[in-house]
Design an enzyme around this catalytic site. Structure first.
Site, PDB file in Angstrom:
ATOM      1  CG  ASN A   9      -1.883   1.102   1.291  1.00  0.00           C
ATOM      2  OD1 ASN A   9      -1.863   1.999   0.443  1.00  0.00           O
ATOM      3  ND2 ASN A   9      -2.750   1.087   2.282  1.00  0.00           N
ATOM      4  CE  LYS A  16      -0.127   2.945   6.220  1.00  0.00           C
ATOM      5  NZ  LYS A  16      -1.536   3.273   6.238  1.00  0.00           N
ATOM      6  NE  ARG A  94      -6.243   1.484  -0.348  1.00  0.00           N
ATOM      7  CZ  ARG A  94      -6.529   2.296   0.639  1.00  0.00           C
ATOM      8  NH1 ARG A  94      -5.633   2.556   1.543  1.00  0.00           N
ATOM      9  NH2 ARG A  94      -7.712   2.851   0.708  1.00  0.00           N
ATOM     10  CG  HIS A 182     -12.600   4.068   2.494  1.00  0.00           C
ATOM     11  ND1 HIS A 182     -13.206   5.245   2.881  1.00  0.00           N
ATOM     12  CD2 HIS A 182     -11.277   4.256   2.663  1.00  0.00           C
ATOM     13  CE1 HIS A 182     -12.277   6.111   3.262  1.00  0.00           C
ATOM     14  NE2 HIS A 182     -11.110   5.543   3.127  1.00  0.00           N
ATOM     15  CG  HIS A 209     -13.205   3.032   6.370  1.00  0.00           C
ATOM     16  ND1 HIS A 209     -12.498   1.852   6.289  1.00  0.00           N
ATOM     17  CD2 HIS A 209     -12.270   4.021   6.314  1.00  0.00           C
ATOM     18  CE1 HIS A 209     -11.205   2.116   6.195  1.00  0.00           C
ATOM     19  NE2 HIS A 209     -11.038   3.434   6.203  1.00  0.00           N
ATOM     20  N   GLY A 211     -11.472   6.631   9.445  1.00  0.00           N
ATOM     21  CA  GLY A 211     -10.023   6.678   9.682  1.00  0.00           C
ATOM     22  C   GLY A 211      -9.550   8.067   9.317  1.00  0.00           C
ATOM     23  NE  ARG A 242      -8.387  12.322   1.840  1.00  0.00           N
ATOM     24  CZ  ARG A 242      -8.561  11.006   1.732  1.00  0.00           C
ATOM     25  NH1 ARG A 242      -9.549  10.527   0.993  1.00  0.00           N
ATOM     26  NH2 ARG A 242      -7.767  10.166   2.344  1.00  0.00           N
ATOM     27  CG  ASP A 284      -4.215  11.721  15.939  1.00  0.00           C
ATOM     28  OD1 ASP A 284      -5.207  11.262  16.540  1.00  0.00           O
ATOM     29  OD2 ASP A 284      -3.149  11.104  15.819  1.00  0.00           O
ATOM     30  CG  MET A 285     -11.075  11.443  17.110  1.00  0.00           C
ATOM     31  SD  MET A 285     -12.019  12.981  17.001  1.00  0.00           S
ATOM     32  CE  MET A 285     -13.075  12.672  15.591  1.00  0.00           C
ATOM     33  NE  ARG A 286      -4.219   8.798  18.043  1.00  0.00           N
ATOM     34  CZ  ARG A 286      -3.453   7.990  17.346  1.00  0.00           C
ATOM     35  NH1 ARG A 286      -3.061   6.863  17.880  1.00  0.00           N
ATOM     36  NH2 ARG A 286      -3.064   8.301  16.132  1.00  0.00           N
ATOM     37  N   GLY A 333     -13.220   4.748  14.179  1.00  0.00           N
ATOM     38  CA  GLY A 333     -14.358   3.862  14.431  1.00  0.00           C
ATOM     39  C   GLY A 333     -14.019   2.736  15.405  1.00  0.00           C
ATOM     40  CD  GLU A 381      -8.452  -0.518   4.203  1.00  0.00           C
ATOM     41  OE1 GLU A 381      -7.779  -0.261   5.225  1.00  0.00           O
ATOM     42  OE2 GLU A 381      -8.847   0.364   3.432  1.00  0.00           O
TER      43      GLU A 381
HETATM   44  P1  ADP Z   1      -5.811   5.650   7.471  1.00  0.00           P
HETATM   45  O1  ADP Z   1      -6.975   6.215   6.723  1.00  0.00           O
HETATM   46  O2  ADP Z   1      -4.568   6.489   7.389  1.00  0.00           O
HETATM   47  O3  ADP Z   1      -5.588   4.151   7.279  1.00  0.00           O
HETATM   48  P2  ADP Z   1      -6.541   4.879  10.166  1.00  0.00           P
HETATM   49  O4  ADP Z   1      -7.704   3.995   9.885  1.00  0.00           O
HETATM   50  O5  ADP Z   1      -5.285   4.271  10.687  1.00  0.00           O
HETATM   51  O6  ADP Z   1      -6.240   5.857   8.983  1.00  0.00           O
HETATM   52  O7  ADP Z   1      -7.063   5.964  11.217  1.00  0.00           O
HETATM   53  C1  ADP Z   1      -6.189   6.972  11.654  1.00  0.00           C
HETATM   54  C2  ADP Z   1      -6.916   7.881  12.619  1.00  0.00           C
HETATM   55  O8  ADP Z   1      -7.533   7.103  13.670  1.00  0.00           O
HETATM   56  C3  ADP Z   1      -5.961   8.803  13.344  1.00  0.00           C
HETATM   57  O9  ADP Z   1      -5.752   9.963  12.625  1.00  0.00           O
HETATM   58  C4  ADP Z   1      -6.674   9.070  14.638  1.00  0.00           C
HETATM   59  O10 ADP Z   1      -7.457  10.239  14.459  1.00  0.00           O
HETATM   60  C5  ADP Z   1      -7.612   7.905  14.828  1.00  0.00           C
HETATM   61  N1  ADP Z   1      -7.280   7.111  16.009  1.00  0.00           N
HETATM   62  C6  ADP Z   1      -6.390   6.100  16.116  1.00  0.00           C
HETATM   63  N2  ADP Z   1      -6.368   5.633  17.395  1.00  0.00           N
HETATM   64  C7  ADP Z   1      -7.260   6.364  18.092  1.00  0.00           C
HETATM   65  C8  ADP Z   1      -7.707   6.380  19.449  1.00  0.00           C
HETATM   66  N3  ADP Z   1      -7.222   5.523  20.343  1.00  0.00           N
HETATM   67  N4  ADP Z   1      -8.663   7.276  19.785  1.00  0.00           N
HETATM   68  C9  ADP Z   1      -9.156   8.130  18.892  1.00  0.00           C
HETATM   69  N5  ADP Z   1      -8.787   8.176  17.606  1.00  0.00           N
HETATM   70  C10 ADP Z   1      -7.849   7.318  17.204  1.00  0.00           C
END
Ligand code: ADP
Length: 402
Positions: A9, A16, A94, A182, A209, A211, A242, A284-286, A333, A381
């Site tokens: 990927n 990756k 991918r 996706h 989905h 991410g 985005r 980043d959601m975190r 998710g 995936e």
């Molecule tokens: P990609 O689309 O790059 O494959 P991922 O499915 O790995 O993305 O999702 C990445 C996002 O998931 C991160 O940017 C972060 O916002 C979120 N994320 C990952 N771990 C956590 C967590 N423990 N709590 C909240 N959000 C998280």
């Protein structure tokens, strides 16, 4: 010798990979997974075993110029050194866009590659990076079978109407229609849902989905009938960087009034918008969750994300004629209980009730009561790419033998 395949990927500065053992007939089995990041700069390689333990790691200085080609050749050499009784038989890739022509995974030859290159303008930020390793392998490992697996093909089951834009017919003929992305993730969820809940697998299900990229898919009996992404991976939900769906008039405003070049406008919509753009802080959601109490724009970014998910779920419920279940997957998710709780609370009108305790521990079933079932299911995936690569190879071998 156990046959193995590599799943790749590729992104703009990352590669990756996962290596799968392919025992006869059985499901492909993950052996190693890893990542090259910072390609073209401070490159770093890491590989882990199936338990996540680091097996090997290496860094390169920017002066050493590790690009995709050098990374790929490093991976092949690493594999030769560690393969013990294994033999590389194919590489699965991918590829984000298969256009209208590729409704299923395909063994790549020169003419397939050229057809995929024609699709670059439809996914300018992903497709070129996905195709680059295919070209490299053709040059450096001639004869190695390569299979392209598409994010679009799972959505070929959508009806003609679901894929149509209200645009003049000649634009449709140029390929301007809704495709959806996706698909490798949705394919995985559709393939495993029967193990979680066989009745639900036959029903009306929305998969979220969520991410860095984010979309929703409406599954009817495991088949995609509608999805939030359309012509490009910009449509639908706001994402990490985005914008998601916006009025096309905004683009004219950016070009004409703000005098932005198409490239500058594209960069804003793909890389400076979404959670990052609204929060002004992070994609980043975190980070946003950690700052939501103190920082009003972080809270707004999260609220907008959840609001748009709820609006789009409403649209997919209408397309399905109801909802039997909701599945959360991908980084947010799978890991962010707060986002799941906020979405569930906005769906009380559909009879959905959350099991707070199950939600806080990740489920997998996080609903209670008689309303729609809600599950958290980790996506995979790469396994779908491994499965598809194997089935394309077996079909090709059968054709050769007959
Ligand atoms: P990609 O689309 O790059 O494959 P991922 O499915 O790995 O993305 O999702 C990445 C996002 O998931 C991160 O940017 C972060 O916002 C979120 N994320 C990952 N771990 C956590 C967590 N423990 N709590 C909240 N959000 C998280």
């Amino acid at each position: 010798m156990t046959p193995v395949l590599i799943v790749l990927n590729a992104g703009s500065s990352s590669l990756k990979f996962q290596v799968f053992d392919m025992p006869d007939e059985a499901e492909p089995r993950l052996a190693w997974k890893g990542l090259y990041e910072g390609l073209g700069g401070d490159a770093h390689f890491i590989v882990r075993d199936t338990n996540g333990a680091i097996l090997d790691e290496r860094s390169w200085d920017p002066g050493e110029e590790l690009g995709h080609e050098e990374a790929l050749m490093h991976l092949i050499a690493w594999l030769r050194e560690h393969q013990e009784g294994r033999k590389l038989v194919a590489i699965g890739h991918r590829v984000v866009h298969g256009g209208a022509a590729f409704s299923s995974p395909v063994l790549v030859d020169e003419s397939v590659l050229q057809s995929l290159e024609v699709l670059v303008p439809l996914a300018p930020l992903h497709q070129p990076h996905n195709l680059e390793p295919i070209r490299i392998v053709r040059r450096r490992l001639p004869g190695m079978p390569q299979v392209a697996c598409f994010d679009t093909s799972f959505h070929q089951s959508q009806s003609d109407i679901a894929t149509l834009f209200a645009l003049p017919r000649e634009m449709r003929e140029r390929g301007v229609r809704r495709y959806g992305f996706h698909g490798l993730s949705y394919d995985y969820i559709a393939s495993v849902l029967k193990h979680y809940d066989p009745r639900l697998a036959e029903g009306r299900v929305i998969v979220a989905h969520l991410g860095n990229g984010a979309s929703l898919c409406a599954l009817q009996g495991g088949v995609s009938i509608a999805t939030t992404m359309g012509f490009s991976a910009l449509d639908g939900l706001p994402m990490g960087t985005r914008c998601g769906a916006i009025d096309a008039g905004v683009v004219f405003f950016m070009l004409r009034e703000m005098k932005l070049s198409p490239e500058a406008a594209e960069r804003i919509l793909y890389t400076e918008s979404g959670l990052l753009g609204v929060s002004g802080l992070s994609n980043d959601m975190r980070v946003l969750r950690a700052n939501a109490a103190a920082n009003v724009d972080s809270r707004r970014a999260i609220d907008l994300f959840v609001y748009r998910i709820l609006r789009e779920i409403g649209s997919l419920v209408a397309a399905l004629g109801g909802i039997d279940g909701l599945i959360f997957t991908a980084g947010i998710g799978e890991n962010d209980a707060a986002t799941r709780a906020e979405v569930a609370s906005g769906l009380a009108w559909a009879g959905l009730t959350l099991d707070e305790r199950a939600n806080s521990t990740g489920g997998p079933r996080i609903s209670t009561g008689a309303g729609p079932d809600v599950w958290v299911i980790p996506t995979n995936e790469e396994l779908v790419i491994a499965r598809q690569t194997r089935s394309v190879l077996s079909a090709a071998q059968t054709r050769l033998a007959s």
